[in-house]
Design an enzyme around this catalytic site. Structure first.
Site, mmCIF file in Angstrom:
data_model
loop_
_atom_site.group_PDB
_atom_site.id
_atom_site.type_symbol
_atom_site.label_atom_id
_atom_site.label_comp_id
_atom_site.label_asym_id
_atom_site.label_seq_id
_atom_site.Cartn_x
_atom_site.Cartn_y
_atom_site.Cartn_z
ATOM 1 N N GLN A 85 1.932 -6.161 -3.229
ATOM 2 C CA GLN A 85 2.404 -6.219 -1.830
ATOM 3 C C GLN A 85 3.728 -5.423 -1.591
ATOM 4 O O GLN A 85 4.022 -4.355 -2.344
ATOM 5 C CB GLN A 85 2.658 -7.539 -1.479
ATOM 6 C CG GLN A 85 1.319 -8.457 -1.429
ATOM 7 C CD GLN A 85 0.778 -8.965 -2.657
ATOM 8 O OE1 GLN A 85 1.325 -9.424 -3.589
ATOM 9 N NE2 GLN A 85 -0.456 -8.641 -2.914
ATOM 10 N N LYS A 100 1.895 2.216 -5.100
ATOM 11 C CA LYS A 100 2.493 1.632 -6.266
ATOM 12 C C LYS A 100 1.576 1.723 -7.526
ATOM 13 O O LYS A 100 2.016 1.982 -8.400
ATOM 14 C CB LYS A 100 2.771 0.083 -6.237
ATOM 15 C CG LYS A 100 3.694 -0.393 -5.066
ATOM 16 C CD LYS A 100 3.720 -1.854 -4.740
ATOM 17 C CE LYS A 100 2.525 -2.546 -4.248
ATOM 18 N NZ LYS A 100 2.048 -2.099 -3.198
ATOM 19 N N GLY A 105 -4.532 -4.325 -3.663
ATOM 20 C CA GLY A 105 -5.476 -3.273 -4.235
ATOM 21 C C GLY A 105 -4.732 -1.935 -4.517
ATOM 22 O O GLY A 105 -3.991 -1.610 -3.616
ATOM 23 N N HIS A 106 -4.692 -1.544 -5.727
ATOM 24 C CA HIS A 106 -3.887 -0.599 -6.166
ATOM 25 C C HIS A 106 -4.876 0.607 -6.746
ATOM 26 O O HIS A 106 -5.838 0.436 -7.639
ATOM 27 C CB HIS A 106 -3.035 -0.838 -7.373
ATOM 28 C CG HIS A 106 -2.029 -2.106 -7.034
ATOM 29 N ND1 HIS A 106 -1.484 -2.681 -8.032
ATOM 30 C CD2 HIS A 106 -1.764 -2.380 -5.944
ATOM 31 C CE1 HIS A 106 -0.461 -3.670 -7.185
ATOM 32 N NE2 HIS A 106 -0.961 -3.350 -6.113
ATOM 33 N N ASP A 143 0.763 -1.081 0.057
ATOM 34 C CA ASP A 143 0.119 -0.083 -0.074
ATOM 35 C C ASP A 143 0.827 1.212 -0.002
ATOM 36 O O ASP A 143 0.556 2.421 0.517
ATOM 37 C CB ASP A 143 -0.898 0.193 1.287
ATOM 38 C CG ASP A 143 -1.791 -0.948 1.099
ATOM 39 O OD1 ASP A 143 -2.156 -1.811 0.050
ATOM 40 O OD2 ASP A 143 -2.325 -1.578 2.205
#
Ligand code: GDP
Ligand code: IMO
Ligand code: MG
Length: 438
Positions: free
Chosen positions: A229, A22, A46-47, A19
Site C-alpha cells: 500500500q 514498489k 499487487g506488486h 502502486d
C-alpha cells in the site's frame, strides 16, 4: 562490551496511495539482501515485476522471492488468506519459482476467512455513495477481528480441536451480527474442512519469523522490508476513512515483524513521477478526465489485482513531504519517468490553499482535503524518450531539472530512477545513500 557492526536493514515504503512501483524497486534491491520481508497488509497488494519477458504479480509473497536463493518472510503484521496464498504459490511454481526452504510465514499472522470477504462486500454496499472502494479481499474485517481480539491466527491451524472451537465461536458471533445488520446469516459451511486442507499445504512455511529475522540480523545477514500500500493509505496517518486497515508507513516494520526500530538503517520511499489512487477519497491533484485518461493509457494505470482504472493526477509534494516525515525517507525512488516522455508541460503541486490561506501541514480530515486548492509550479517537459538510459547524466536536461526540483523541494536525494517496467530499465546515480546499500 564491544559494539557489533549493524546488519543492513532497509525499508521500502510507498510514498503516495500505493502502486508506486514498489514491486519493481524491491525486486531490484533484493539482489543485495539476504531476506525480503513483508510487514503489513494482505493480498489487497499487487506488486508487478517484469524481467526476461515474463510478468510476475505478487500479492502477499515478498517480491524478493523471484531472486533465486534469497529468503522471504511474511510477517505477523500481515493478514493471510490461505487459499489466496496457496494459489500464489501455485502460480510461482508454474513459472518455475521454487520457494521450498526459503519462504517463511509467521505463526502469529492473522487469517482471513471467507466471511471476512462477505462482510467486506456487505459493508461496502451498505456505505453506498460513501464506499471506500476496497479490494473486497476481506482485509478490513480481518484486521477488525484482530483488534477486537477474536481473530484466528496461523498457529491456530495446527491444533485442530482448538481451531474448530475458535471457529465455531467466531461464526456464531458473526452470524448474530450479520442477521441483525444484513438480515441473513453468513455462508460458513465447509470452512473447517477447507482450512484444515489448506493448513496441510502451508505447514512447511510456518515459523516464528520474529526470531528468524532477529537471528539473521544478529548473524550479520541483511534484510529488506517490503512495504505494501502507501503512506496515504496508512490506517493512522492516511486519508481516513479512505485508507486500508494497516500501517503502511515504516513504523509498521517494527510492529509487523517484531524487529526493533533501532535495527532499521535506512528508508527508501517510492513515488511515481505523477500520482495515482485507486478507490474513493480525496485526491487534491487529480487531473480533469481527458488528461487523466491520456496518462492512464500511457502509464497502463489499471489495478494489478482488481483491474480497476486508477485515478491519475500531478505529483503532489505536500503528500511526499508528509511521507518523508512519517517514514523518515532517506532516499527517494522516482518511477514511471518514461510515462512523461511526451508530456509538453508538467505541473507539480508545491502547497495547498484552504479558504485563501496556505496550509502548513496535511489536514487530518478528508472534508478539508477535498476542498484544498493545490498550488502548482509548471515545469517544461523533455519530450524525448528515456527508456534505455542507464546514466543519470544522459537523461534529457528537463528530466534532470524535474528530478532536481523534487529533490530540492523535499530535501532528499533521488536514489533511483525508473524509466520502464522491466528490471533493467533502472538508473542508480552514484554516490547516494541508496547506492551504498546495494
Ligand atoms: P506496487 O504496488 O507499488 O508494486 O506497484 P504496481 O505493480 O501495482 O504498479 C506499478 C505498475 O507500473 C506496474 O504495472 C509496473 O510494471 C509498472 N512500472 C513500474 N515502474 C515503471 C516505470 O518506470 N515505467 C513504466 N512505464 N512502468 C513501470
Ligand atoms: P499495493 O501494495 C493501491 C486501497 C483500495 C481502497 C483502500 C482500502 O499494490 O500498492 P482494502 O481492500 O485494503 O481494505 O482497500 O486501499 N488499496 C490499495 N491501493 N495499492 C494497494 O496496494 C492497495 N491496497 C489497498 O483500493 O481504496
Ligand atoms: Mg500495486
Amino acid at each position: 562490551m564491544t559494539e557489533k557492526a549493524r546488519a543492513k536493514a532497509i525499508c521500502v515504503v510507498g510514498a503516495q496511495w500505493g502502486d508506486e512501483g514498489k514491486g519493481k524497486v524491491v525486486d531490484y534491491l533484493a539482489q543485495s539482501f539476504d531476506y525480503t520481508a513483508r510487514y503489513a497488509g494482505g493480498h489487497n497488494a499487487g506488486h508487478t515485476v517484469i524481467f526476461n519477458n515474463h510478468k510476475y504479480i505478487l500479492q502477499l509473497i515478498p517480491s524478493g522471492i523471484l531472486r533465486p536463493e534469497k529468503k522471504a518472510v511474511i510477517g505477523a503484521g500481515t493478514v493471510v488468506d490461505p487459499a489466496a496464498l496457496v494459489a500464489e504459490l501455485e502460480n510461482l511454481k508454474r513459472s518455475g519459482i521454487e520457494v521450498r526452504g526459503r519462504l517463511f510465514l509467521s505463526d502469529r499472522a492473522h487469517l482471513i476467512f471467507p466471511y471476512h470477504r462477505e462482510m467486506d462486500k456487505a459493508a461496502e454496499s451498505a456505505r453506498g455513495a460513501a464506499a471506500i472502494g476496497t479490494t473486497s479481499r476481506g482485509i478490513g474485517p480481518a484486521y477488525e477481528d484482530k483488534m477486537a481480539r477474536r481473530g484466528i491466527r496461523v498457529c491456530d491451524l495446527f491444533d485442530a480441536a482448538g481451531f474448530k472451537e475458535k471457529l465455531q465461536r467466531v461464526i456464531a458471533e458473526k452470524n448474530a451480527i450479520s442477521r441483525a445488520t444484513y438480515g441473513h446469516p453468513l455462508e460458513t459451511a465447509g470452512i473447517y474442512d477447507q482450512y484444515m486442507e489448506l493448513a496441510a499445504h502451508i505447514h512447511g512455511l510456518v515459523t516464528d519469523t520474529g526470531v528468524l529475522l532477529n537471528r539473521a540480523l544478529d548473524n550479520g545477514e541483511s534484510v529488506l522490508f517490503e512495504g505494501a500500500q502507501g503512506t496515504m493509505l496508512d490506517i493512522d496517518h492516511g486519508t481516513y476513512p479512505y485508507v486500508t486497515s494497516s500501517n503502511a508507513t515504516s513504523g509498521g516494520v517494527a510492529t509487523g515483524l517484531g524487529v526493533a526500530p533501532t535495527r532499521i538503517c535506512g528508508v527508501v520511499g517510492v513515488t511515481k513521477a505523477y500520482t495515482t489512487r485507486v478507490g474513493s477519497g480525496p485526491f487534491p491533484t487529480e487531473m480533469p478526465d481527458l488528461d487523466a485518461q491520456a496518462l492512464r493509457e500511457r502509464g497502463k494505470e489499471f489495478g494489478a489485482v482488481t483491474g480497476r482504472p486508477r485515478r491519475c493526477g500531478w505529483l503532489d509534494l505536500v503528500v511526499l513531504k508528509f511521507a518523508k516525515m512519517l517514514s523518515g525517507i532517506d532516499s527517494l525512488v522516482v518511477t514511471k519517468m518514461d510515462v512523461y516522455d511526451t508530456q509538453p508541460e508538467i505541473k507539480v503541486c508545491t502547497g495547498y490553499k484552504f479558504k485563501g490561506k496556505t496550509l502548513d501541514n496535511m489536514p487530518a480530515d478528508v472534508e478539508t482535503l477535498m476542498q484544498v486548492e493545490p498550488v502548482y509550479v509548471t515545469l517544461p517537459g523533455w519530450q524525448k524518450p528515456t527508456p534505455g538510459i542507464r546514466d543519470v547524466k544522459e537523461l534529457p536536461e528537463a528530466a534532470r531539472n524535474y528530478l532536481n526540483f523534487i529533490s530540492e523541494q523535499l530535501q532528499v536525494e533521488i536514489g533511483m530512477i525508473s524509466t520502464g517496467p522491466e528490471r533493467d530499465a533502472t538508473i542508480v546515480p552514484r554516490g547516494t545513500k541508496l547506492a551504498s546499500w546495494l
